[in-house]
Design a protein around this motif. Sequence first.
Motif, mmCIF file in Angstrom:
data_model
loop_
_atom_site.group_PDB
_atom_site.id
_atom_site.type_symbol
_atom_site.label_atom_id
_atom_site.label_comp_id
_atom_site.label_asym_id
_atom_site.label_seq_id
_atom_site.Cartn_x
_atom_site.Cartn_y
_atom_site.Cartn_z
ATOM 1 N N LYS A 55 -8.437 -23.644 -62.724
ATOM 2 C CA LYS A 55 -7.778 -21.947 -62.662
ATOM 3 C C LYS A 55 -8.438 -20.859 -62.561
ATOM 4 O O LYS A 55 -8.377 -19.862 -62.844
ATOM 5 C CB LYS A 55 -6.441 -21.851 -63.701
ATOM 6 C CG LYS A 55 -5.917 -23.548 -63.668
ATOM 7 C CD LYS A 55 -4.811 -23.452 -62.913
ATOM 8 C CE LYS A 55 -3.878 -24.154 -63.452
ATOM 9 N NZ LYS A 55 -2.574 -24.298 -62.162
ATOM 10 N N GLN A 57 -11.074 -19.481 -63.962
ATOM 11 C CA GLN A 57 -11.162 -18.643 -65.315
ATOM 12 C C GLN A 57 -12.846 -18.309 -65.521
ATOM 13 O O GLN A 57 -13.338 -19.522 -65.416
ATOM 14 C CB GLN A 57 -10.910 -19.191 -66.388
ATOM 15 C CG GLN A 57 -9.256 -20.025 -66.434
ATOM 16 C CD GLN A 57 -8.451 -18.337 -66.335
ATOM 17 O OE1 GLN A 57 -7.904 -17.631 -67.399
ATOM 18 N NE2 GLN A 57 -7.725 -17.832 -65.341
ATOM 19 N N LYS A 80 -10.100 -28.494 -70.385
ATOM 20 C CA LYS A 80 -10.998 -29.769 -70.871
ATOM 21 C C LYS A 80 -11.578 -30.151 -69.710
ATOM 22 O O LYS A 80 -11.771 -31.819 -69.442
ATOM 23 C CB LYS A 80 -10.399 -30.179 -72.124
ATOM 24 C CG LYS A 80 -10.197 -29.980 -73.166
ATOM 25 C CD LYS A 80 -11.561 -29.156 -73.969
ATOM 26 C CE LYS A 80 -10.767 -28.693 -74.891
ATOM 27 N NZ LYS A 80 -9.863 -28.757 -76.272
#
Lengths: 122, 827
Positions: A55, A57, A80
């Motif tokens: 995503k 990040q 994870k």
Amino acid sequence: MNTITTDITWFRAAPVEAFPENGGACIKLGNDQIAVFNFTARNEWYACQNLCPHKMQMILSRGIIGDTCGEPKVACPFHKKNFSLTTGENLNGEDYRIKVYPVKVENGEVFVGVGNEISDQW
Amino acid sequence: MDVLVIGNGMAGYKFCEKMLYKSNPHSVRLTVFGEEPRPAYDRVHLSSYFSGTSAEALMLAPAGWYLDNDIDLHTGELVVAIDRERKLVTTQHGKTAAYDKLILATGSAAFVPPIPGTEKDGVFVYRTIEDLEAMTAYAPKARRAAVIGGGLLGLEAAKAVLDLGLEAHVVEFAPRLMPRQLDEAGSRVLQRKLEALGIGIHLGKNTAAIEGETGISRMVFTDGTALEVDMVIISAGIKPRDELAARAGLAVGPRGGIVVDDLLRTSDPDIYAVGECALHKGMVYGLVAPGYEMADVVATNLTGGSKVFTGFDMSTKLKLIGVDVASFGDPFCVSVAHHPVVLEDSVKGVYKRINVSADGRQLLGGILVGEAESYNMLLQTVKNALPLPPAPEDLILGARGRGDGGSSVMRLPDEALICSCEGVSKGTVCRAVAEKDLSDVKGIKACTKAGTGCGGCLPMLSDLLTEALKAQGKTVRKTLCEHFDYTRQELFDLIRVKGIRGYDHLLTEHGKGYGCEICKPAVASMLASIWNEMILRQATIQDTNDRYLANIQRGGTYSVVPRVPGGEITPEKLVTIGQVAQKYGLYCKITGGQRIDLFGARVDQLPGIWEELIAAGFESGHAYGKALRTVKSCVGSTWCRFGVQDSVGFAIEIEERYKGLRAPHKLKSAVSGCVRECAEAQSKDFGIIATEKGWNLYVGGNGGAKPQHALLLAADLDKDTCIRYIDRFLMFYIKTAEPLARTAAWLNKLEGGIDYLRDVVVHDALGIGAQLEQEMQGLVNTYRCEWREVVENPQLRSRFAHFVNTPEPDPTIQFQEDRGQRFPVKW
Ligand code: SRM
Ligand SMILES: Cc1cc2nc3c(=O)[nH]c(=O)nc-3n(C[C@H](O)[C@H](O)[C@H](O)COP(=O)(O)OP(=O)(O)OC[C@H]3O[C@@H](n4cnc5c(N)ncnc54)[C@H](O)[C@@H]3O)c2cc1C
Ligand code: SF4
Ligand code: FES
């Protein structure tokens, strides 16, 4: 992506103590963020991009490290996803891949090696 | 015997594998010609090639496999002619080979509808690795791509378009998506889900032309509308590759496909066709499982066995796109008398339909959109004609209440096909588990090949394994992970008995390898529950929220949740929260737990924020920990005209007692002042409701994903007894639960259920009551606010930084404004 790595330039990251045992911390190199891991249990250092490709990040340095069947890995804190610290491959069999960098320690200082890269986008 | 295979795709490969397995060594010489430049690969998972899975990883068998097994494989060789008289084939490069038996496994090609413009640069089909390579090479020049075709494959292609970073559109000729699998209502639900993923859906659109000067710029539809795009992927169906067969004079169907009988023989008895090129009883099967079955039938018959192909079920599950969609059996039942049972939840985006036979006895088929967990069971129910439960709607609603769900895998007959890709039955799986002494799904995969195809049966394999082991009288030991061969409960005892205080110590003495994100936090939680030491001493084994004592948010900022015991707060404290939020620009929200959450703090700001909050008398709210969260209260007898006890006072007392308590999962509680239950105590891990005589204690409630009401443990207790029982209950849970099991999940699995729990907690049947209370008291006595420790300890404080080589904050954090507050930008 085809990346042709020519030679490597070593950048000083931070003193060894800046990196928690069996954990990581993030360093800034120009505009790049690199996660550096002090894998004390294996007596090894690893480095990879700080950006999790799942995503997008800036987070991998805060991930838990460990191994899957002996392969050293980092688990992204968000969802994870697991990445190999030696190849950058996603270990859940998904299509993500991260960049990994060589690390060396000299006189109590940690250095990260960055190749002079020519990348052709795709 | 010389057996020659034309086509080295999925069915062609499977045929070779089956032949090797079934034939006597050296009795058959296998020669294979494949047009593609590489040996057979997994076309079903082709899309995973997109962003990295290598061609090697997709390979069904490595190139060396053919060599090792004496298979004479020629890749990059298109067969152009079959001489049936002389039993000889010729390739485009002039190679020839003779055969006794010839297998056509030529597959199919993408069907390209006759639309002007399909020849343009920027128009693609989606079938081979080369197709994908061409698309990836083109994508950087494009911005918006449309997929023609809204079927299974088209939607998969749309996902690929998203993965390429382009805007995705799907254009479907039919008035609904996946017209072969879904009805109107199912399609509507799917459409909303896909739109939410950012895919534009255009239904009932007939493409008239693809236009553009250089490359393409738009698609024009027959209704006069148009869509601006610069890339088009055609996924409008398949066309069997029957051209070679037709040229050799074999019978082909009017709409394509090589005609075969039940033995897969073409009109020439020495020539067979398998896979997508075959036309069996008017059907071309565009799925891999029937192709594998055909390969098995031919291989069986060529090696002395006998087997016929009797058609195949077309049940399918959509993969990849992030929305569960499945259809099974006869999804429509257009010409069959039946009762449809339909569940539509437009809030959750779930649509389920099952077709029950007119006599109510059998399941005929159905459709699942938005949630397909029950797909395997339903499919098996259809295939094995299992009797239906008295209320068939239970099949899609799930069993209600706490009874047995009743749809256990063990109800299936032994012949039930669990893995249709590899044709593995339930009996085969169970026998393998028993005979080969298997203990994990990996072992089942290796021994039976089940689960190695599309992977759709994996959940069922896991259930079967558990049940099969249970049937053998083996308890299924849930060991923590590959690094510890112990259950959580065993490790818990080891840690306590041996006085182990560090993860590394435990791993060295009782584990192997280097740990992982499963065992590290699980052990961290146990250490905290047993020794109650400051968790940041071992920061790097903590899950991210515990490592930074704050919940991580989208975008990488954190939230700050001060404890507000019982939800009671003074005006002064409210003012402080407001001031701190204002100073640091934090987003404020009243939580569902009766307190205030401040969002958007950078990691380097956390200690400063907490310093100010602590100075005003706040403490950590442990919103980040698998620990006690909140004890909600209602106003109770102090204000409420109905209240019979002081629920706020008791809630505060409880929250103060258990704050900081770490457990296998988070813990929530509530205290209501009377039976009206305004604090929702019965939805909590432990909840208390005031009665005229005292307090009723309920345990094992849960909101969340699987809501469940708490059960009454004991009634009309005085406060002290109530607290003693809570001490015992919590400690017993902490000692025996699996990692990340809430009290509800734990209680559901506890042998003997609530009655046994009552025996332990209330009647002290195990004689451990006093010990449990004492251990809890130890934890209560050693409580310290974690945030206070960080704020006061410069070394711990220095860990709260984004970079270690510069004090700068993370420059990539971005916010956007809305409704007068800041939010992270969307991901
Ligand atoms: C803030 C809040 C929502 C809100 O705006 O109201 C919230 C927010 C989160 N909840 Fe919650 N939950 C909040 C009340 C609830 C409630 C209602 C309640 O407590 O009364 C529930 C249902 C009750 C229950 O837990 O049984 C609830 C059920 C969950 C669950 C599902 C638990 C389950 O057993 O199924 C999760 C997931 C988990 O814990 O694994 C979750 C997880 C989360 C996390 C921590 C997800 C995460 O890991 O990032 C959210 C982040 C909070 C943050 O960043 O600070 N949250 N969450 C509420 C904070 C309460 C508080 O003051 O501490
Ligand atoms: C993206 C994608 C996703 C899919 N997903 C699923 C799914 O989820 N589930 C599912 O069940 N199915 C799925 N399928 C369908 C599945 O891949 C096919 O059913 C399966 O590959 C058919 O096998 P086959 O051997 O008949 O054909 P193919 O795998 O196409 O193999 C035929 C081979 O023969 C070669 N050939 C043709 N003519 C000649 C000739 N004259 N000489 C030499 N070689 C020749 C072709 O080049 C090809 O390599 C998917 C297909 C695609 C493209
Ligand atoms: S319900 Fe989901 S989205 Fe909402 S706060 Fe809880 S975890 Fe987050
Ligand atoms: S952002 Fe890293 S796993 Fe999702």
